[in-house]
Enzyme design. Structure first.
Site, PDB file in Angstrom:
ATOM      1  N   HIS A   1      36.590  31.647  43.622  1.00  0.00           N
ATOM      2  CA  HIS A   1      35.635  32.165  42.630  1.00  0.00           C
ATOM      3  C   HIS A   1      36.171  32.013  41.203  1.00  0.00           C
ATOM      4  CE1 HIS A   1      33.086  34.856  40.341  1.00  0.00           C
ATOM      5  NE2 HIS A   1      34.100  35.670  40.113  1.00  0.00           N
TER       6      HIS A   1
ATOM      7  N   HIS B   1      39.957  36.574  34.999  1.00  0.00           N
ATOM      8  CA  HIS B   1      38.952  37.590  34.620  1.00  0.00           C
ATOM      9  C   HIS B   1      38.809  38.740  35.620  1.00  0.00           C
ATOM     10  CE1 HIS B   1      36.058  35.362  37.207  1.00  0.00           C
ATOM     11  NE2 HIS B   1      35.414  36.514  37.255  1.00  0.00           N
TER      12      HIS B   1
ATOM     13  N   GLU C   1      40.571  44.140  37.252  1.00  0.00           N
ATOM     14  CA  GLU C   1      39.613  44.968  37.997  1.00  0.00           C
ATOM     15  C   GLU C   1      39.902  44.961  39.501  1.00  0.00           C
ATOM     16  OE1 GLU C   1      37.352  46.776  36.608  1.00  0.00           O
ATOM     17  OE2 GLU C   1      35.938  47.299  38.204  1.00  0.00           O
ATOM     18  N   ASP C   2      40.245  43.815  40.036  1.00  0.00           N
ATOM     19  CA  ASP C   2      40.280  43.679  41.497  1.00  0.00           C
ATOM     20  C   ASP C   2      41.661  43.470  42.118  1.00  0.00           C
ATOM     21  OD1 ASP C   2      37.534  44.017  41.682  1.00  0.00           O
ATOM     22  OD2 ASP C   2      37.134  41.896  41.344  1.00  0.00           O
TER      23      ASP C   2
ATOM     24  N   ASP D   1      31.097  33.254  35.188  1.00  0.00           N
ATOM     25  CA  ASP D   1      31.334  34.154  36.324  1.00  0.00           C
ATOM     26  C   ASP D   1      30.035  34.378  37.089  1.00  0.00           C
ATOM     27  OD1 ASP D   1      32.486  36.307  37.890  1.00  0.00           O
ATOM     28  OD2 ASP D   1      31.654  37.728  36.449  1.00  0.00           O
TER      29      ASP D   1
ATOM     30  N   ASP E   1       2.657  19.154  33.595  1.00  0.00           N
ATOM     31  CA  ASP E   1       4.050  18.792  33.312  1.00  0.00           C
ATOM     32  C   ASP E   1       4.991  19.164  34.446  1.00  0.00           C
ATOM     33  OD1 ASP E   1       3.821  21.502  32.990  1.00  0.00           O
ATOM     34  OD2 ASP E   1       5.098  21.597  31.216  1.00  0.00           O
TER      35      ASP E   1
HETATM   36 MN    MN Z   1      34.140  37.484  38.782  1.00  0.00          MN
END
Ligand code: MN
Length: 566
Positions: free
Chosen positions: A40, A64, A68-69, A130, A251
């Site tokens: 990811h 990123h 948090e994780d 993300d 279109d």
């Molecule tokens: Mn993420």
């Protein structure tokens, strides 16, 4: 160089270090889809690299989710990658805590809040990269979560991408969200459209050589001619307007001619109209008069071979790039174009345009090849919301308030009753005083008590005129109602046949009833046979007054007695 190549060739490069750091931090972690978590963050970083983001942003893409994780602390990131990367990650982490649940009409405020909390547009880019990967793997999540994330993607992130001029990212996000938001309609589209798309494209392919040949004869050579299939999400919006009638969609697949210059654009248009008759009312010259958002192109719908309508768009390469990646206020035009007359909407529109304008000027700077890199970095800083804060109700509604706003301002912005009855507040689950200064992203809960009235002290700290006006108005009406409901004086009206010593007798009866006389006015001197004396007394209760009246009536010379409360 691809990221993999950088990682291989230069292990000391920031990207290589971020790659390995993330790989270690997420080792053993799996996504809901079952794939390794690292995949990811690698996809996120790859996307940012494709968008030509700088190394700090791509590194932040790798990292990123670490704070948090994983067990990684922000301090560690700071030590290994510096303040800038740490700032980007911290901001992305904060954005992750904002959830959109479709609170009515609050999407615009949430978008603003996300921008304000980001402080730097690069944070938004990371968030978008993300989100793109998250949307590609959304099917692994439980249905309720799929719906929420899809809605947030559609209404918040796709809309933000659009305004940032990232039209293809915006369209991709919308298309990824579409099947989750409209499963039935998506099924219908898949069943009904696929053949049609292919048939239309095939048809355009057949016309292309004829068109090229005719243009060539006139000495006009398009840079490219390609076909643009309408995205499902926008096709669906258009079908709604036309009662799901596919024949009205000209279109579905449009032919797009990219020309060297403006005169070639008009030359090509004229020639096309000679080849195929144009459909009346469908010729749009957005070059001579661009859309309010700056979009420029020539559009026409012609009747091609076999009587089939074909939409053709003609523009220069420069216009094309600007249309695709310029800050597109297009969104505003489409969303509000039909409601423009309403005064309220106009005010709101101008507010929206203001920040879109600022984004546009940011983008101009960014696109100028002579811009100084340091200046560009400065331009990424989002400061146009520095005078606003965005605070959230426990239900998820976002309120847009001036900087320095307090829980009392917040309460009055929810409703004047909530403001009036406000007795306390919790910010992020902690009790705070009512004059507490709110910050962007704060979740504010207002505690109320029935029939409470505002305090005059609040006027000293509230920041919004809505709060101030309501407090003043409520205090004023309180004063008035006090005088009305609780009189402080009693006026006795006594009609008398005047005689010597009468006033003295009246006074002494009143005094004996233990009522204080405030003033006593007599007009006996005016020669009336029955002059009236007015006695103003301190307040007495009704029973006491009635007893007093009986006693007064017994005084010789008193003809009539009445009273009223003042
Ligand atoms: Mn993420």
């Amino acid at each position: 160089m691809t990221i993999k190549e950088v990682v291989k060739q230069n292990p000391q490069h920031m990207l290589a270090r971020a790659y390995h750091f993330a790989e270690r931090a997420h080792s053993g972690q799996k996504r809901k889809s079952g794939e390794p978590y690292f995949n990811h963050v690698l996809q996120t970083a790859e996307t940012l690299r494709q968008w030509h983001m700088d190394d700090a942003v791509v590194a932040a893409g790798f990292l990123h989710d670490t704070v948090e994780d994983t067990k990684t602390s922000l301090e560690e990131i700071k030590k290994s990658f510096g303040d800038e990367v740490a700032f980007l990650i911290d901001s992305v982490t904060k954005l992750g805590h904002i959830k959109y649940r479709g609170a009515e009409n609050k999407a615009e405020n949430l978008r603003k809040m996300i921008l304000a909390l980001s402080q730097d547009l690069r944070v938004i880019f990371i968030k978008l990269a993300d989100r793109l990967h998250n949307m590609h793997t959304l099917s692994a999540l439980p249905p309720a979560k799929q719906k929420r994330v899809a809605l947030e993607t559609d209404e918040i992130y796709a809309a933000l991408a659009y305004r940032l001029g990232m039209q293809s990212v915006s369209g991709e996000l919308k298309d990824l969200a579409f099947p989750y938001l409209h499963p039935q309609e998506n099924k219908w589209l898949l069943e009904n459209i696929k053949d049609l798309y292919e048939a239309r494209e095939e048809y355009l392919r057949k016309i292309k050589p004829t068109l090229e040949e005719a243009l060539k004869k006139r000495g006009i050579r398009p840079l490219t001619i390609d076909f643009r299939a309408k995205r499902h999400s926008s096709l669906y919006q258009k079908l709604l307007l036309h009662n799901m009638n596919m024949d009205r969609i000209y279109d579905l697949v449009a032919m797009r001619l990219i020309m060297k210059n403006v005169s070639d654009c008009y030359g090509a248009l004229g020639l096309i109209h000679q080849l195929y008759p144009p459909l009346p009312g469908r010729i749009k010259d957005y070059i001579a008069s661009p859309k309010p958002n700056g979009y420029r192109s020539l559009h026409t719908t012609v009747i091609g071979p076999e009587e089939k309508p074909v939409e053709i768009q003609i523009r220069t390469k420069e216009m094309h790039e600007e249309n695709e990646s310029g800050i597109a206020a297009h969104w505003i035009y489409q969303e509000h174009g039909s409601k423009r007359k309403s005064h309220k909407n106009l005010a709101r529109l101008s507010e929206e345009l203001k920040w879109v304008e600022q984004l546009r000027s940011w983008q101009d700077k960014f696109q100028n090849p002579e811009s100084d890199p340091a200046e560009l970095l400065q331009a990424m800083k989002i400061d146009f919301f520095k005078n606003r804060i965005f605070a959230i109700t426990p239900r998820g509604d976002v309120l847009d308030l001036p900087a320095g706003a307090t829980p009392v301002d917040f309460a009055y912005h929810i409703h004047s009753e909530v403001g009036n009855e406000c007795v306390g507040a919790k910010v992020n689950d902690q009790f705070v005083p009512l004059d507490h200064t709110l910050q962007s992203g704060d979740v504010v809960q207002v505690l109320t008590q029935k029939n409470k009235r505002p305090s005059e002290d609040w006027l000293a700290f509230v920041k919004t005129s809505i709060a101030r006006d309501h407090i003043r108005a409520t205090l004023k009406s309180k004063e008035r109602s006090l005088t009305r409901r609780t009189p402080t004086k009693t006026e006795l009206r006594i009609v008398v046949e005047d005689r010597v010593g009468l006033i003295k007798d009246i006074s002494s009866v009143i005094a004996h009833s233990h009522v204080n006389i405030l003033s006593l006015v007599t007009n006996a001197s005016q020669g009336s046979k029955f002059p009236i004396d007015k006695v103003l007394c301190e307040i007495v209760d009704q029973r006491k007054i009635e007893k007093l009246l009986l006693k007064l009536k017994q005084i010789k010379g008193v003809k009539e007695v009445s009273y009223r409360l003042l």
